[in-house]
Write a protein that holds these residues in place. Structure first.
Motif, PDB file in Angstrom:
ATOM      1  N   THR A  11       0.900  -1.237  -0.037  1.00  0.00           N
ATOM      2  CA  THR A  11       0.220   0.225  -0.163  1.00  0.00           C
ATOM      3  C   THR A  11       0.845   1.288  -0.042  1.00  0.00           C
ATOM      4  OG1 THR A  11       0.005   0.215   2.322  1.00  0.00           O
ATOM      5  CG2 THR A  11      -1.790  -1.207   1.255  1.00  0.00           C
ATOM      6  N   GLN A  12       2.157   1.337   0.050  1.00  0.00           N
ATOM      7  CA  GLN A  12       2.948   2.186   0.309  1.00  0.00           C
ATOM      8  C   GLN A  12       3.015   3.159   1.536  1.00  0.00           C
ATOM      9  OE1 GLN A  12       5.922   3.450  -1.647  1.00  0.00           O
ATOM     10  NE2 GLN A  12       5.881   1.342  -2.098  1.00  0.00           N
ATOM     11  N   GLU A  13       2.095   2.687   2.517  1.00  0.00           N
ATOM     12  CA  GLU A  13       1.876   3.308   3.739  1.00  0.00           C
ATOM     13  C   GLU A  13       3.060   3.476   4.578  1.00  0.00           C
ATOM     14  OE1 GLU A  13      -1.672   2.077   6.025  1.00  0.00           O
ATOM     15  OE2 GLU A  13      -3.083   2.473   4.086  1.00  0.00           O
ATOM     16  N   ILE A  14       3.478   4.347   5.424  1.00  0.00           N
ATOM     17  CA  ILE A  14       4.415   4.413   6.286  1.00  0.00           C
ATOM     18  C   ILE A  14       3.892   4.339   7.930  1.00  0.00           C
ATOM     19  CG2 ILE A  14       6.392   6.087   7.131  1.00  0.00           C
ATOM     20  CD1 ILE A  14       6.553   7.264   4.389  1.00  0.00           C
ATOM     21  N   HIS A  15       4.501   3.519   8.250  1.00  0.00           N
ATOM     22  CA  HIS A  15       4.011   3.415   9.934  1.00  0.00           C
ATOM     23  C   HIS A  15       4.181   4.634  10.808  1.00  0.00           C
ATOM     24  CE1 HIS A  15       4.329   2.176  13.977  1.00  0.00           C
ATOM     25  NE2 HIS A  15       3.683   0.868  13.608  1.00  0.00           N
ATOM     26  N   PRO A  16       3.256   4.922  11.429  1.00  0.00           N
ATOM     27  CA  PRO A  16       3.075   6.161  12.319  1.00  0.00           C
ATOM     28  C   PRO A  16       4.220   6.922  13.236  1.00  0.00           C
ATOM     29  CG  PRO A  16       0.980   5.035  12.595  1.00  0.00           C
ATOM     30  CD  PRO A  16       1.928   3.984  11.883  1.00  0.00           C
ATOM     31  N   GLU A  17       4.925   5.737  13.530  1.00  0.00           N
ATOM     32  CA  GLU A  17       6.447   5.940  14.287  1.00  0.00           C
ATOM     33  C   GLU A  17       7.338   6.482  13.284  1.00  0.00           C
ATOM     34  OE1 GLU A  17       8.104   2.995  16.579  1.00  0.00           O
ATOM     35  OE2 GLU A  17       6.166   2.647  17.352  1.00  0.00           O
ATOM     36  N   LEU A  18       7.258   6.016  12.167  1.00  0.00           N
ATOM     37  CA  LEU A  18       8.128   6.494  10.787  1.00  0.00           C
ATOM     38  C   LEU A  18       7.818   7.862  10.513  1.00  0.00           C
ATOM     39  CD1 LEU A  18      10.834   5.572   9.450  1.00  0.00           C
ATOM     40  CD2 LEU A  18       9.149   4.482   7.900  1.00  0.00           C
ATOM     41  N   GLN A  19       6.433   8.180  10.248  1.00  0.00           N
ATOM     42  CA  GLN A  19       5.963   9.260  10.152  1.00  0.00           C
ATOM     43  C   GLN A  19       6.535  10.390  11.142  1.00  0.00           C
ATOM     44  OE1 GLN A  19       1.922   8.946   9.743  1.00  0.00           O
ATOM     45  NE2 GLN A  19       2.074   8.102   7.502  1.00  0.00           N
ATOM     46  N   PHE A  21       9.310  10.412  12.889  1.00  0.00           N
ATOM     47  CA  PHE A  21      10.666  10.364  12.520  1.00  0.00           C
ATOM     48  C   PHE A  21      11.019  11.431  11.549  1.00  0.00           C
ATOM     49  CE2 PHE A  21      14.057   9.273   9.913  1.00  0.00           C
ATOM     50  CZ  PHE A  21      15.233   9.666  10.614  1.00  0.00           C
ATOM     51  N   VAL A  22      10.054  11.222  10.252  1.00  0.00           N
ATOM     52  CA  VAL A  22      10.322  12.122   9.078  1.00  0.00           C
ATOM     53  C   VAL A  22       9.775  13.612   9.599  1.00  0.00           C
ATOM     54  CG1 VAL A  22       9.353  12.530   6.827  1.00  0.00           C
ATOM     55  CG2 VAL A  22      10.035  10.253   7.604  1.00  0.00           C
ATOM     56  N   GLN A  23       8.685  13.728  10.199  1.00  0.00           N
ATOM     57  CA  GLN A  23       8.461  14.910  10.657  1.00  0.00           C
ATOM     58  C   GLN A  23       9.453  15.794  11.789  1.00  0.00           C
ATOM     59  OE1 GLN A  23       4.918  14.515  12.576  1.00  0.00           O
ATOM     60  NE2 GLN A  23       3.552  14.065  10.811  1.00  0.00           N
ATOM     61  N   ASP A  41       7.553  16.002   1.081  1.00  0.00           N
ATOM     62  CA  ASP A  41       6.648  14.849   0.747  1.00  0.00           C
ATOM     63  C   ASP A  41       7.024  13.532   0.885  1.00  0.00           C
ATOM     64  OD1 ASP A  41       7.995  15.073  -1.322  1.00  0.00           O
ATOM     65  OD2 ASP A  41       6.599  15.162  -2.978  1.00  0.00           O
ATOM     66  N   VAL A  42       7.411  13.170   2.217  1.00  0.00           N
ATOM     67  CA  VAL A  42       8.022  11.964   2.295  1.00  0.00           C
ATOM     68  C   VAL A  42       6.832  11.043   2.835  1.00  0.00           C
ATOM     69  CG1 VAL A  42       9.725  10.233   3.346  1.00  0.00           C
ATOM     70  CG2 VAL A  42      10.518  12.495   2.649  1.00  0.00           C
ATOM     71  N   ASN A  43       5.997  10.764   1.921  1.00  0.00           N
ATOM     72  CA  ASN A  43       4.795  10.067   2.516  1.00  0.00           C
ATOM     73  C   ASN A  43       4.497   8.753   1.864  1.00  0.00           C
ATOM     74  OD1 ASN A  43       4.345  10.720  -0.313  1.00  0.00           O
ATOM     75  ND2 ASN A  43       2.785  12.052   0.263  1.00  0.00           N
ATOM     76  N   THR A  44       5.435   7.836   1.090  1.00  0.00           N
ATOM     77  CA  THR A  44       5.488   6.612   0.691  1.00  0.00           C
ATOM     78  C   THR A  44       6.743   6.030   1.233  1.00  0.00           C
ATOM     79  OG1 THR A  44       6.434   7.077  -1.405  1.00  0.00           O
ATOM     80  CG2 THR A  44       4.150   7.325  -1.359  1.00  0.00           C
TER      81      THR A  44
END
Length: 176
Positions: A11-19, A21-23, A41-44
């Motif tokens: 699905t190309q979804e990123i785990h919330p913990e990884l999101q 980290f990116v933020q 836009d690191v969302n995949t």
């Protein structure tokens, strides 16, 4: 390893913990006040791996490059980090910052080919992490052999043989 555990490649979804980290990463980057920023836009999974790969290169291979060319910047009349149009040499403050950057990046650091398995001991999915690390080490050895063979065939003499792509020469920066 993060890509394996925190990305759903279907699905190309990123785990919330990884999101998170990116933020946090982009928040820190914004505080650096660089004029040009990478796209946030690191969302995949794919864009995350691209971002992570670029950052790993920057804090390993590029740091080695900066340290290797440091002697060129010895003289602010020859080369400097910034130059004001119409002035004879680089600005003192910026040249001082450059000198410090070169000093810190030229320090001896552990090499990427050294054993870092201790970093993965005791973490979640230790066996998976060690397996990924081992595969990475084997790929680095393959790269080393290719670079070494290429260096043997070089006709131009250099003060040092091409270390830029040789994983036995590229160190882990303190930034890692």
């Amino acid at each position: 390893l993060s890509a394996y555990d925190y990305c759903n490649w279907r699905t190309q979804e990123i785990h919330p913990e990884l999101q998170l980290f990116v933020q946090a990463y982009f928040k820190e980057l914004k505080m650096s006040e660089y004029r040009e920023m990478p796209a946030a836009d690191v969302n995949t999974c794919e864009t995350f791996v691209q971002m992570l790969t670029a950052n790993i290169w920057t804090v390993t291979g590029f740091h080695r490059h900066v340290a290797s060319v440091g002697d060129i910047f010895n003289d602010p009349d020859l080369a400097s980090l910034s130059w004001m149009e119409g002035e004879r040499s680089g600005r003192p403050k910026q040249h001082g910052i450059l000198a410090l950057a070169i000093c810190y990046t030229s320090q001896g650091n552990p090499k990427l080919t050294e054993d870092f398995s201790h970093v993965f001991r005791g973490i979640h999915k230790e066996d998976s992490a060690l397996s990924v690390w081992s595969a990475f080490q084997h790929r680095l050895q393959d790269v080393h052999e290719i670079v070494a063979a290429s260096n043997v065939r070089r006709s131009a003499a250099h003060s040092y043989i091409n270390p830029r792509a040789d994983p036995t020469k590229v160190g882990c920066s303190a930034a890692v």
